[in-house]
Design an enzyme around this catalytic site. Structure first.
Site, short mmCIF file in Angstrom:
data_model
loop_
_atom_site.label_atom_id
_atom_site.label_comp_id
_atom_site.label_asym_id
_atom_site.label_seq_id
_atom_site.Cartn_x
_atom_site.Cartn_y
_atom_site.Cartn_z
N GLU A 42 0.65 -0.82 0.23
CA GLU A 42 -0.19 -0.26 -0.17
C GLU A 42 0.72 1.41 -0.20
O GLU A 42 1.95 1.26 0.89
CB GLU A 42 -0.91 -0.01 0.98
CG GLU A 42 -1.71 1.08 1.82
CD GLU A 42 -2.53 1.17 2.49
OE1 GLU A 42 -2.98 1.80 2.64
OE2 GLU A 42 -2.31 0.33 3.71
N LYS A 112 -9.31 2.78 -2.80
CA LYS A 112 -9.87 1.79 -1.00
C LYS A 112 -10.74 2.21 -0.81
O LYS A 112 -11.10 2.97 -0.52
CB LYS A 112 -8.83 2.31 -0.36
CG LYS A 112 -8.20 1.18 0.90
CD LYS A 112 -7.39 1.95 1.79
CE LYS A 112 -7.16 1.00 3.39
NZ LYS A 112 -6.06 1.65 4.20
N CYS A 148 -5.37 -3.16 1.77
CA CYS A 148 -5.28 -3.31 3.17
C CYS A 148 -6.58 -3.49 3.70
O CYS A 148 -7.46 -4.08 4.53
CB CYS A 148 -4.26 -2.00 3.93
SG CYS A 148 -3.62 -1.75 5.59
#
Length: 560
Positions: A42, A112, A148
């Site tokens: 990330e 994300k 994540c």
């Protein structure tokens, strides 16, 4: 068959050129091993977390240029698809993104979905959520991207599965705390394996201020079986063979890095965090005040392992109250670790300070003031050596002391990095024994003298002083502090656990009254779920005190 490579790299925040080169180097190695897909961590392009750099227009523009430069460089590496993490601006919004690059072209981008805003995370300050599925094909497999926190909830993996994904790759900057690796694997099994989705989890490695990222990238097949795992606390390129259904070709035993004990995890995290803080910030080494006690001995061992003993200097500074065996043990510890040690007796300086203050102090008895003068003399000397040699002063205070304020501002708290700031006293001893175990196995002799480990802890700032003159026994203190700080237990919980109410009130009062010290303390490596720093934010000016007593009001409406 599809070969997927996970680039477990140590990015440096803001070093866009250096991070780009790391990704290119990983891509070159991945291609040489026959990989068709390379996954980075990330925000690999910027380092994690970039924090308020993301608010600077110049930084955002530089990130866009770095992505373009990376795409151009990857033209020289044909037949490799690279999934790179970076910040991406679109329509006046900023996304924590992953872009799919092939032949130098953008094949897709993912934003994300789940933005963490707890503990050490504040991503909602910078990013907006997206989560629209991003899929690409490689060797007949349909691959989806998550980032994540997405994998810590059920929504994003389910959306990827519904979009037709055969494999989920997850870019991570998942910070370390003790036993975090087990948690990650359990969470991935819960949110991806249960829907039959194999996962390739690529995690960042390295130290960034107080955070440590431990790597440990791994792959689970569609049934949730662990088929590959990279080592923790070091860079690695993990290459895994997938067939449809995501089963690993051949034997998997050699690709699964061994589990680490709690002590091994903690020690390696401290070494990595110290090494990266010192080297990434351009210091020439480290300097440590070595007392002959357990805390400074452990910090010296960590620094020697992190930087090499030739880049570490120990300074022994006895006062009139320092026992001869403390100097002897400090010298022995430095010698065993191969570290240069200087002895500077502070007795004359201490007497001169008292003489200079004698007129101001007339009529007042000696107290903790004179104790603190000794600590502050030592802090001044260490900072002078730091200025002269460009070596960083490493603070040696532990979490037990920092929690209750058993430390001196501008004295033993002076320095740039607090290595064991997140270790309770009991863990300090455990890591000393762990380091000695390693030393005995490799060289036949311990590096921390046994007398340091068996003596009663003492600041040695007055005659016959021990820590327990001022504090509860460390095993009880550590337990109370762990319950209150790390697990959120209340005063009533501590009393129910068997601690006397007066003792609980004393400890909690010390914690509350020491906030102003902690706010001025150096950053240090975070190894717990709640460390003093990013995820401990209490007001300095604060009259709230946990108590079983109800507040009563006077007729004027003021507390009585």
């Amino acid at each position: 068959m599809l070969k997927v490579a996970l680039a477990q790299i140590n990015s440096r925040v803001g070093d866009l050129t250096g991070n780009t080169q790391k990704i290119v180097d990983a891509a070159t190695r991945a291609q040489a091993q026959g990989a068709s897909v390379l996954v980075t961590p990330e925000l690999a392009l910027t380092g994690y977390p970039p924090e308020d750099l993301l608010l600077r227009p110049a930084f955002r523009a530089a990130c866009d240029q770095a992505l373009a430069d990376l795409a151009e460089a990857l033209k020289e590496i044909p037949d490799l698809t690279v999934v790179v993490g970076h910040p991406r601006a679109r329509d006046q919004h900023m996304f924590n993104a992953a872009t799919v690059l092939r032949y130098g072209k953008v094949m897709g981008s993912y934003g994300k979905l789940e933005l963490p805003n707890y503990a050490v995370f504040d991503e909602q300050r910078y990013f907006v959520p997206d989560g629209a599925p991003c899929l690409f094909e490689a060797n007949g497999l349909r691959i989806a991207v998550n980032i994540c926190e997405d994998i810590w909830a059920a929504r994003a993996p389910a959306m990827a599965k519904a979009a037709g994904a055969n494999l989920l790759v997850v870019l991570n900057a998942s910070p370390f705390h003790l036993d975090k690796q087990r948690e990650r694997i359990d969470v991935v099994r819960s949110n991806a394996s249960r829907i039959g989705l194999p996962v390739a989890f690529c995690n960042l490695v390295g130290g960034q201020d107080e955070l440590v990222f431990d790597g440990g990238s791994f792959v689970l097949d569609a049934n949730g079986s662990l088929i590959a795992r990279a080592p923790q606390f070091q860079e690695d390129l993990l290459v895994v063979d997938f067939f449809e259904g995501a089963t690993l070709a051949g034997e998997s035993i050699d690709t699964i890095a061994p589990d680490l004990s709690v002590e091994q995890q903690a020690y390696q995290a401290l070494v990595l965090g110290t090494r990266d803080y010192v080297t990434k910030n351009g210091f020439q080494g480290a300097v440590i005040g070595l007392s002959g006690g357990v805390d400074s001995a452990l910090v010296l061992a960590i620094a020697a392992d992190a930087l090499g003993p030739e880049h570490v200097r120990a300074v022994i500074m006895p006062s009139p109250f320092t026992a001869a065996m403390s100097v002897e043990d400090a010298k022995a510890c430095a010698q065993a670790l191969g570290v240069k040690a200087d002895v500077i007796d502070i007795t004359a300086l201490y007497e001169q300070f008292k003489l200079s203050l004698s007129e101001v102090f007339t009529g007042r008895p000696e107290d903790v003031t004179e104790e603190n003068i000794q600590a502050r003399i030592r802090g001044t000397l260490l900072m002078a050596i730091s200025n002269k040699t460009s070596a960083l002063v490493l603070v040696t205070g532990n979490k037990s002391e920092t929690a209750v304020g058993y430390c001196t501002l501008y004295g033993d708290m002076a320095g740039g990095f607090a290595v064991i700031k997140d270790l309770f006293k009991g863990m300090v001893y455990r890591l000393c024994h762990e380091r000695n175990r390693i030393a005995v196995e490799t060289a036949g002799l311990p590096v921390i003298p046994q007398r340091i480990l068996s003596r009663a802890p003492s600041a040695e700032l007055r005659p016959d002083q021990t820590d327990q003159d001022s504090l509860p026994p460390y095993d009880a203190l550590d337990d109370m502090l762990s319950r209150f700080i790390e697990h959120g237990e209340t005063r009533a919980d501590l009393i129910a656990a068997g601690y006397a109410s007066a003792e609980v009130d004393r400890v909690l009062r010390m914690v509350r009254h020491s906030e102003y010290k902690r706010r001025q303390s150096a950053p240090g490596v975070r190894i717990s779920k709640r460390a003093f720093g990013r995820d401990w934010r209490y007001p300095l000016t604060n009259r709230f005190e946990e108590s079983s007593q109800r507040t009563t009001l006077s007729r004027k409406g003021e507390p009585t």
